[in-house]
Design a protein around this motif. Structure first.
Motif, PDB file in Angstrom:
ATOM      1  N   MET A  61      -1.941   7.308  14.718  1.00 33.83           N
ATOM      2  CA  MET A  61      -3.247   7.520  15.357  1.00 33.83           C
ATOM      3  C   MET A  61      -3.877   8.818  14.864  1.00 33.83           C
ATOM      4  N   ALA A  62      -3.051   9.860  14.758  1.00 34.02           N
ATOM      5  CA  ALA A  62      -3.566  11.135  14.244  1.00 34.02           C
ATOM      6  C   ALA A  62      -4.111  10.939  12.840  1.00 34.02           C
ATOM      7  N   GLY A  63      -3.392  10.158  12.036  1.00 36.80           N
ATOM      8  CA  GLY A  63      -3.881   9.861  10.687  1.00 36.80           C
ATOM      9  C   GLY A  63      -5.193   9.093  10.733  1.00 36.80           C
ATOM     10  N   PHE A  64      -5.283   8.142  11.659  1.00 35.48           N
ATOM     11  CA  PHE A  64      -6.506   7.344  11.797  1.00 35.48           C
ATOM     12  C   PHE A  64      -7.716   8.239  12.085  1.00 35.48           C
ATOM     13  N   SER A  65      -7.475   9.303  12.859  1.00 34.94           N
ATOM     14  CA  SER A  65      -8.615  10.160  13.213  1.00 34.94           C
ATOM     15  C   SER A  65      -9.166  10.874  11.984  1.00 34.94           C
ATOM     16  N   GLN A  66      -8.432  10.845  10.884  1.00 32.52           N
ATOM     17  CA  GLN A  66      -8.866  11.551   9.677  1.00 32.52           C
ATOM     18  C   GLN A  66      -9.430  10.640   8.601  1.00 32.52           C
ATOM     19  N   VAL A  67      -9.346   9.320   8.792  1.00 32.04           N
ATOM     20  CA  VAL A  67      -9.683   8.434   7.671  1.00 32.04           C
ATOM     21  C   VAL A  67     -11.185   8.391   7.414  1.00 32.04           C
ATOM     22  N   ARG A  68     -11.515   8.120   6.137  1.00 32.69           N
ATOM     23  CA  ARG A  68     -12.915   7.984   5.745  1.00 32.69           C
ATOM     24  C   ARG A  68     -13.179   6.673   5.039  1.00 32.69           C
ATOM     25  N   GLY A  69     -12.126   5.938   4.715  1.00 37.56           N
ATOM     26  CA  GLY A  69     -12.289   4.738   3.883  1.00 37.56           C
ATOM     27  C   GLY A  69     -12.808   3.523   4.636  1.00 37.56           C
ATOM     28  N   ASP A  70     -13.117   2.452   3.877  1.00 32.48           N
ATOM     29  CA  ASP A  70     -13.548   1.179   4.472  1.00 32.48           C
ATOM     30  C   ASP A  70     -12.356   0.382   4.948  1.00 32.48           C
ATOM     31  N   LEU A  71     -11.227   0.573   4.261  1.00 33.17           N
ATOM     32  CA  LEU A  71     -10.022  -0.173   4.606  1.00 33.17           C
ATOM     33  C   LEU A  71      -8.902   0.837   4.812  1.00 33.17           C
ATOM     34  N   VAL A  72      -8.148   0.649   5.887  1.00 30.68           N
ATOM     35  CA  VAL A  72      -7.078   1.589   6.190  1.00 30.68           C
ATOM     36  C   VAL A  72      -5.752   0.849   6.113  1.00 30.68           C
ATOM     37  N   ILE A  73      -4.851   1.359   5.280  1.00 30.27           N
ATOM     38  CA  ILE A  73      -3.547   0.710   5.099  1.00 30.27           C
ATOM     39  C   ILE A  73      -2.467   1.624   5.671  1.00 30.27           C
ATOM     40  N   THR A  74      -1.589   1.072   6.498  1.00 36.18           N
ATOM     41  CA  THR A  74      -0.476   1.873   7.002  1.00 36.18           C
ATOM     42  C   THR A  74       0.807   1.395   6.335  1.00 36.18           C
ATOM     43  N   LEU A  75       1.720   2.332   6.101  1.00 36.66           N
ATOM     44  CA  LEU A  75       3.054   1.937   5.654  1.00 36.66           C
ATOM     45  C   LEU A  75       4.066   2.988   6.062  1.00 36.66           C
ATOM     46  N   ASP A  76       5.343   2.632   5.971  1.00 32.44           N
ATOM     47  CA  ASP A  76       6.403   3.561   6.362  1.00 32.44           C
ATOM     48  C   ASP A  76       6.773   4.457   5.201  1.00 32.44           C
ATOM     49  N   ALA A  77       7.270   5.631   5.553  1.00 31.27           N
ATOM     50  CA  ALA A  77       7.599   6.598   4.504  1.00 31.27           C
ATOM     51  C   ALA A  77       8.943   6.312   3.851  1.00 31.27           C
ATOM     52  N   ASP A  78       9.757   5.452   4.454  1.00 29.50           N
ATOM     53  CA  ASP A  78      11.130   5.321   3.967  1.00 29.50           C
ATOM     54  C   ASP A  78      11.270   4.311   2.840  1.00 29.50           C
ATOM     55  N   LEU A  79      10.144   3.859   2.293  1.00 30.19           N
ATOM     56  CA  LEU A  79      10.134   2.925   1.154  1.00 30.19           C
ATOM     57  C   LEU A  79      10.699   1.558   1.500  1.00 30.19           C
ATOM     58  N   GLN A  80      10.791   1.237   2.792  1.00 30.42           N
ATOM     59  CA  GLN A  80      11.155  -0.141   3.144  1.00 30.42           C
ATOM     60  C   GLN A  80       9.990  -1.075   2.827  1.00 30.42           C
ATOM     61  N   ASN A  81       8.780  -0.537   2.929  1.00 27.37           N
ATOM     62  CA  ASN A  81       7.593  -1.302   2.526  1.00 27.37           C
ATOM     63  C   ASN A  81       7.178  -0.817   1.147  1.00 27.37           C
ATOM     64  N   PRO A  82       7.289  -1.642   0.121  1.00 25.63           N
ATOM     65  CA  PRO A  82       6.945  -1.174  -1.223  1.00 25.63           C
ATOM     66  C   PRO A  82       5.453  -0.891  -1.359  1.00 25.63           C
ATOM     67  N   PRO A  83       5.071   0.312  -1.811  1.00 25.52           N
ATOM     68  CA  PRO A  83       3.647   0.634  -1.980  1.00 25.52           C
ATOM     69  C   PRO A  83       2.978  -0.266  -3.004  1.00 25.52           C
ATOM     70  N   GLU A  84       3.769  -0.910  -3.845  1.00 32.07           N
ATOM     71  CA  GLU A  84       3.196  -1.777  -4.874  1.00 32.07           C
ATOM     72  C   GLU A  84       2.472  -2.971  -4.269  1.00 32.07           C
ATOM     73  N   GLU A  85       2.658  -3.219  -2.965  1.00 30.63           N
ATOM     74  CA  GLU A  85       1.977  -4.349  -2.329  1.00 30.63           C
ATOM     75  C   GLU A  85       0.534  -4.013  -1.945  1.00 30.63           C
ATOM     76  N   ILE A  86       0.149  -2.751  -2.096  1.00 31.20           N
ATOM     77  CA  ILE A  86      -1.186  -2.330  -1.642  1.00 31.20           C
ATOM     78  C   ILE A  86      -2.308  -3.169  -2.259  1.00 31.20           C
ATOM     79  N   PRO A  87      -2.292  -3.431  -3.580  1.00 32.40           N
ATOM     80  CA  PRO A  87      -3.374  -4.265  -4.144  1.00 32.40           C
ATOM     81  C   PRO A  87      -3.472  -5.642  -3.495  1.00 32.40           C
ATOM     82  N   ASN A  88      -2.335  -6.231  -3.143  1.00 28.00           N
ATOM     83  CA  ASN A  88      -2.374  -7.550  -2.486  1.00 28.00           C
ATOM     84  C   ASN A  88      -3.048  -7.465  -1.119  1.00 28.00           C
ATOM     85  N   LEU A  89      -2.775  -6.371  -0.402  1.00 24.25           N
ATOM     86  CA  LEU A  89      -3.412  -6.201   0.905  1.00 24.25           C
ATOM     87  C   LEU A  89      -4.921  -6.062   0.753  1.00 24.25           C
TER      88      LEU A  89
END
Ligand code: UDP
Ligand code: MG
Length: 337
Positions: free
Chosen positions: A100-128
């Motif tokens: 939520m704290a991060g959300f209060s700072q966003v400026r983009g049209d699309l907001v993507i959340t992911l975990d820091a522990d690399l369980q969610n591969p960042p390479e999936e961002i383009p698909n999202l």
């Protein structure tokens, strides 16, 4: 979670409005004692975002880490000011408050959340991003070959079921934090004042079009899960009470049922006493049965009181209306040296 299909599970409106184009992407990552994998996360996420050919900002929220995480984040911000933003909270507020704290700072049209522990591969961002551009407000994900313990999987089964009932949005996997929200959904979430939120569920309750795409899921890169058993149980409670007052109603039904049974039993005892008149030997012999029955109902009452207390506790917290987080410092906007 079962294996999903390749395409979006829920087809969205065909008509591509021009506003569906996403020009500016924000990525929000909560970080709590993740120094072991943070550098790899930053490198891989920036590589994925560079490949998207869009404006982007990568916001990392330090949720009161006690290790070197904040320093690593700031170093990355120094290297790419304006793109990598470090948001430092003054203490640990929990994953969802940090997001939520991060959300209060966003400026983009699309907001993507992911975990820091690399369980969610960042390479999936383009698909999202692609799935969001098809006109979806929220893009969920289904973890393929999920690498979690049995207990975690069992817990998320229950959570998914309750969440589906409460939000009316059918999603298979609410637990995966790799998600994309359009900006107006994030703005709506920021207006919610309740303290105990579960972001995927909250987001869905404001979405018109949603879809889910399959994503890979890996084992935690380094370290252990930041959720102890106790924290997990707490989270489940949060989830249940933030979504629905159903437990209270179940309690009422239970009470009604118990009272009805007691009534039947008393009628039976009276009738038996008068019709057969076999003395009170039956009554004495039943002392322990009585105890058993009493314990059961005392137990139900205790559960009931506890459950009401749970909600009252939440009301108390919300009435106090303390902020969910305090941002100590935002670093990397490009304004500081
Ligand atoms: N996290 C956080 N604050 C906390 C606990 C966790 O910001 O109090 C972050 C953590 O750094 C990670 C994400 O939330 O980026 C998910 O945590 P974790 O991987 O430990 O949870 P799990 O994958 O076991 O659900
Ligand atoms: Mg994890």
């Amino acid at each position: 979670v079962r294996s999903g299909r390749r395409a979006c599970l829920k087809p969205s409106r065909k008509s591509m409005k021009k506003s569906n184009k996403i020009e500016f992407v924000s990525v929000v990552v909560p970080v709590y004692n993740e120094e072991g994998c943070l550098q790899e996360l930053i490198d891989r996420t920036l590589a994925a975002l560079d490949g998207c050919n869009r404006r982007f900002e990568f916001i990392m929220v330090d949720d009161g880490s006690r290790d070197n995480s904040a320093e690593i984040m700031k170093e990355a911000s120094r290297k790419r000011p304006g793109e990598v933003i470090s948001c430092i909270l003054n203490r640990n507020y929990g994953q969802h408050s940090a997001i939520m704290a991060g959300f209060s700072q966003v400026r983009g049209d699309l907001v993507i959340t992911l975990d820091a522990d690399l369980q969610n591969p960042p390479e999936e961002i383009p698909n999202l991003i692609a799935a969001a551009e098809e006109g979806n407000d929220v893009v969920g994900t289904i973890r393929q070959n999920r690498k979690d313990t049995f207990f975690r999987r069992f817990a998320s089964k229950i959570v998914n079921k309750v969440a589906q009932k409460a939000t009316g949005v059918k999603m298979r996997d609410y637990g995966c934090m790799l998600r994309a929200y359009r900006r107006h959904i994030v703005d709506a979430m920021l207006q919610c004042n309740e303290r105990s939120t579960f972001i995927p569920v909250l987001g869905n309750s404001f979405a018109r079009n949603t879809c889910e795409i399959p994503v890979r899921h890996n084992e935690r890169a380094v370290g252990d899960s930041k959720y102890s058993l106790w924290k997990l149980i707490n989270l489940q409670f949060n989830l249940l009470t933030c979504m629905t007052t159903m437990p209270l109603r179940i309690l009422t039904y239970f009470g009604l049922f118990a009272a009805f049974c007691g009534y039947l039993l008393s009628v039976y005892i009276v009738v038996r006493r008068f019709l057969w008149d076999d003395g009170d030997s039956w009554g004495q012999g039943g002392v322990f049965t009585l105890f058993a029955v009493m314990f059961i109902f005392t137990g139900i009452q205790m559960i009931g009181i506890g459950m009401i207390g749970e909600y009252i506790g939440r009301i108390y917290n919300d009435v106090r209306a303390r902020p969910r987080y305090f941002i100590e410092e935002v670093f990397g906007r490009g304004e500081e040296k």
